[in-house]
Scaffold this motif. Sequence first.
Motif, PDB file in Angstrom:
ATOM      1  N   PRO A  11     -44.527  18.520  -7.726  1.00 42.54           N
ATOM      2  CA  PRO A  11     -45.522  19.446  -8.266  1.00 42.54           C
ATOM      3  C   PRO A  11     -46.952  18.921  -8.122  1.00 42.54           C
ATOM      4  CG  PRO A  11     -44.450  18.289 -10.053  1.00 42.54           C
ATOM      5  CD  PRO A  11     -43.798  17.801  -8.798  1.00 42.54           C
ATOM      6  N   SER A  12     -47.411  18.831  -6.891  1.00 41.20           N
ATOM      7  CA  SER A  12     -48.790  18.391  -6.647  1.00 41.20           C
ATOM      8  C   SER A  12     -49.350  19.218  -5.502  1.00 41.20           C
ATOM      9  CB  SER A  12     -48.826  16.903  -6.296  1.00 41.20           C
ATOM     10  OG  SER A  12     -48.017  16.668  -5.168  1.00 41.20           O
ATOM     11  N   LEU A  13     -50.670  19.176  -5.348  1.00 42.44           N
ATOM     12  CA  LEU A  13     -51.293  19.910  -4.246  1.00 42.44           C
ATOM     13  C   LEU A  13     -51.198  19.089  -2.967  1.00 42.44           C
ATOM     14  CD1 LEU A  13     -54.491  21.265  -6.033  1.00 42.44           C
ATOM     15  CD2 LEU A  13     -52.533  22.589  -5.222  1.00 42.44           C
ATOM     16  N   ASN A  44     -46.666  24.288  -2.497  1.00 43.34           N
ATOM     17  CA  ASN A  44     -45.387  24.829  -2.966  1.00 43.34           C
ATOM     18  C   ASN A  44     -45.641  25.983  -3.927  1.00 43.34           C
ATOM     19  OD1 ASN A  44     -43.355  23.184  -1.744  1.00 43.34           O
ATOM     20  ND2 ASN A  44     -44.092  21.494  -3.010  1.00 43.34           N
ATOM     21  N   MET A  45     -44.974  27.075  -3.688  1.00 45.79           N
ATOM     22  CA  MET A  45     -45.099  28.235  -4.579  1.00 45.79           C
ATOM     23  C   MET A  45     -44.178  28.057  -5.792  1.00 45.79           C
ATOM     24  SD  MET A  45     -46.934  30.855  -4.045  1.00 45.79           S
ATOM     25  CE  MET A  45     -48.299  31.004  -2.927  1.00 45.79           C
ATOM     26  N   PRO A  46     -44.680  28.354  -6.985  1.00 41.66           N
ATOM     27  CA  PRO A  46     -43.840  28.170  -8.187  1.00 41.66           C
ATOM     28  C   PRO A  46     -42.855  29.324  -8.363  1.00 41.66           C
ATOM     29  CG  PRO A  46     -45.998  28.982  -8.814  1.00 41.66           C
ATOM     30  CD  PRO A  46     -46.029  28.825  -7.308  1.00 41.66           C
ATOM     31  N   ILE A  47     -42.064  29.580  -7.339  1.00 43.26           N
ATOM     32  CA  ILE A  47     -41.104  30.692  -7.380  1.00 43.26           C
ATOM     33  C   ILE A  47     -39.772  30.219  -6.803  1.00 43.26           C
ATOM     34  CG2 ILE A  47     -42.880  32.478  -7.153  1.00 43.26           C
ATOM     35  CD1 ILE A  47     -42.134  32.745  -4.196  1.00 43.26           C
ATOM     36  N   GLN A  48     -38.762  31.028  -6.988  1.00 43.40           N
ATOM     37  CA  GLN A  48     -37.441  30.817  -6.400  1.00 43.40           C
ATOM     38  C   GLN A  48     -36.940  29.393  -6.607  1.00 43.40           C
ATOM     39  OE1 GLN A  48     -36.952  33.946  -6.396  1.00 43.40           O
ATOM     40  NE2 GLN A  48     -36.201  34.288  -4.352  1.00 43.40           N
ATOM     41  N   ARG A  49     -36.491  28.735  -5.547  1.00 45.38           N
ATOM     42  CA  ARG A  49     -35.836  27.428  -5.710  1.00 45.38           C
ATOM     43  C   ARG A  49     -36.793  26.394  -6.316  1.00 45.38           C
ATOM     44  NH1 ARG A  49     -34.754  22.784  -2.543  1.00 45.38           N
ATOM     45  NH2 ARG A  49     -36.124  23.576  -0.921  1.00 45.38           N
ATOM     46  N   GLY A  51     -39.473  26.965  -8.089  1.00 46.25           N
ATOM     47  CA  GLY A  51     -39.722  27.375  -9.472  1.00 46.25           C
ATOM     48  C   GLY A  51     -38.581  26.962 -10.389  1.00 46.25           C
ATOM     49  N   ALA A  52     -37.347  27.101  -9.908  1.00 47.16           N
ATOM     50  CA  ALA A  52     -36.181  26.724 -10.720  1.00 47.16           C
ATOM     51  C   ALA A  52     -36.141  25.214 -10.939  1.00 47.16           C
ATOM     52  CB  ALA A  52     -34.903  27.206 -10.033  1.00 47.16           C
ATOM     53  N   ILE A  53     -36.508  24.450  -9.896  1.00 44.47           N
ATOM     54  CA  ILE A  53     -36.533  22.981 -10.045  1.00 44.47           C
ATOM     55  C   ILE A  53     -37.584  22.584 -11.077  1.00 44.47           C
ATOM     56  CG2 ILE A  53     -37.123  20.820  -8.854  1.00 44.47           C
ATOM     57  CD1 ILE A  53     -35.903  22.087  -6.298  1.00 44.47           C
ATOM     58  N   LEU A  54     -38.776  23.221 -10.988  1.00 44.40           N
ATOM     59  CA  LEU A  54     -39.832  22.921 -11.963  1.00 44.40           C
ATOM     60  C   LEU A  54     -39.358  23.221 -13.378  1.00 44.40           C
ATOM     61  CD1 LEU A  54     -42.967  24.475 -10.204  1.00 44.40           C
ATOM     62  CD2 LEU A  54     -42.490  22.036 -10.516  1.00 44.40           C
ATOM     63  N   THR A  55     -38.728  24.377 -13.537  1.00 44.86           N
ATOM     64  CA  THR A  55     -38.263  24.772 -14.866  1.00 44.86           C
ATOM     65  C   THR A  55     -37.227  23.779 -15.385  1.00 44.86           C
ATOM     66  OG1 THR A  55     -38.676  27.083 -14.347  1.00 44.86           O
ATOM     67  CG2 THR A  55     -37.184  26.646 -16.176  1.00 44.86           C
ATOM     68  N   SER A  56     -36.302  23.378 -14.511  1.00 51.30           N
ATOM     69  CA  SER A  56     -35.236  22.473 -14.973  1.00 51.30           C
ATOM     70  C   SER A  56     -35.786  21.096 -15.332  1.00 51.30           C
ATOM     71  CB  SER A  56     -34.139  22.356 -13.909  1.00 51.30           C
ATOM     72  OG  SER A  56     -34.630  21.660 -12.792  1.00 51.30           O
ATOM     73  N   HIS A  57     -36.947  20.719 -14.753  1.00 54.07           N
ATOM     74  CA  HIS A  57     -37.574  19.430 -15.087  1.00 54.07           C
ATOM     75  C   HIS A  57     -38.643  19.581 -16.171  1.00 54.07           C
ATOM     76  CE1 HIS A  57     -36.455  17.638 -10.873  1.00 54.07           C
ATOM     77  NE2 HIS A  57     -35.411  17.884 -11.644  1.00 54.07           N
ATOM     78  N   GLY A  58     -38.804  20.796 -16.704  1.00 58.61           N
ATOM     79  CA  GLY A  58     -39.826  21.030 -17.731  1.00 58.61           C
ATOM     80  C   GLY A  58     -41.238  20.931 -17.194  1.00 58.61           C
ATOM     81  N   GLU A  59     -41.433  21.167 -15.881  1.00 58.57           N
ATOM     82  CA  GLU A  59     -42.752  20.981 -15.261  1.00 58.57           C
ATOM     83  C   GLU A  59     -43.407  22.276 -14.813  1.00 58.57           C
ATOM     84  OE1 GLU A  59     -41.664  18.184 -12.156  1.00 58.57           O
ATOM     85  OE2 GLU A  59     -42.625  16.571 -13.289  1.00 58.57           O
ATOM     86  N   PHE A  60     -42.761  23.410 -15.109  1.00 61.67           N
ATOM     87  CA  PHE A  60     -43.278  24.685 -14.594  1.00 61.67           C
ATOM     88  C   PHE A  60     -44.702  24.967 -15.097  1.00 61.67           C
ATOM     89  CE2 PHE A  60     -43.989  29.199 -14.402  1.00 61.67           C
ATOM     90  CZ  PHE A  60     -43.467  29.549 -13.169  1.00 61.67           C
ATOM     91  N   ASP A  61     -44.903  24.874 -16.425  1.00 57.03           N
ATOM     92  CA  ASP A  61     -46.217  25.218 -16.993  1.00 57.03           C
ATOM     93  C   ASP A  61     -47.302  24.254 -16.508  1.00 57.03           C
ATOM     94  OD1 ASP A  61     -45.109  27.351 -18.282  1.00 57.03           O
ATOM     95  OD2 ASP A  61     -44.898  26.339 -20.209  1.00 57.03           O
ATOM     96  N   ARG A  62     -46.948  22.994 -16.420  1.00 59.48           N
ATOM     97  CA  ARG A  62     -47.940  21.998 -15.978  1.00 59.48           C
ATOM     98  C   ARG A  62     -48.362  22.273 -14.529  1.00 59.48           C
ATOM     99  NH1 ARG A  62     -48.546  17.260 -13.534  1.00 59.48           N
ATOM    100  NH2 ARG A  62     -46.390  17.058 -12.864  1.00 59.48           N
ATOM    101  N   TYR A  63     -47.406  22.637 -13.689  1.00 60.06           N
ATOM    102  CA  TYR A  63     -47.746  22.923 -12.296  1.00 60.06           C
ATOM    103  C   TYR A  63     -48.610  24.175 -12.191  1.00 60.06           C
ATOM    104  CZ  TYR A  63     -47.269  23.586  -7.243  1.00 60.06           C
ATOM    105  OH  TYR A  63     -47.531  23.757  -5.899  1.00 60.06           O
ATOM    106  N   LEU A  64     -48.270  25.208 -12.969  1.00 59.13           N
ATOM    107  CA  LEU A  64     -49.087  26.430 -12.938  1.00 59.13           C
ATOM    108  C   LEU A  64     -50.503  26.143 -13.428  1.00 59.13           C
ATOM    109  CD1 LEU A  64     -48.239  29.131 -11.819  1.00 59.13           C
ATOM    110  CD2 LEU A  64     -48.047  29.988 -14.144  1.00 59.13           C
TER     111      LEU A  64
END
Length: 155
Positions: A11-13, A44-49, A51-64
């Motif tokens: 989850p980085s630019l 990386n787009m925060p969607i689909q696979r 996005g699911a990886i980010l969510t499972s690692h608790g990193e979705f909100d931080r990446y957005l």
Amino acid sequence: MLNLVYNPQGPSLPPPQDALEADYKRVLGERYGIVFNRLYTLANMPIQRFGAILTSHGEFDRYLDLLQHAHLDANLDHVMCRTLVSVDWQGYVYDCDFNQMLDLPLGHGGHERARLSDLLEAEIEGQPIRVAGHCYGCTAGQGSSCGGALKEAAE
Ligand code: SF4
């Protein structure tokens, strides 16, 4: 013509495209004799696979948050949805392939979902583009599109 595509593992630019391209050309050339034309960096787009990886690692909100805080208005002039559309196998049209993956179709003329055949005689220039939170993936930092960094694609 051989163009390579790079996107970050996490989850980085992506790093600056030109500098990374120079590094890849040097290392791949020296170690393996590989010669290529361009290296395109894509966020990386925060969607689909992903996005699911980010969510499972608790990193979705931080990446957005990261994408939103890195947003640059200047990238809006060059996002790919301004000049391209995506068409699925049934002929339905989307502003881009990310919207297609999210099932956010392009509406037109009373159709909730426009087919390519609905648009053949239509004037869609200037019509609104369907945007959502994932669009920050295109507008953050140096920008991102199927042609790599937007800043460099524009130059
Ligand atoms: S994700 Fe959003 S900004 Fe990016 S190309 Fe699609 S509609 Fe445009």
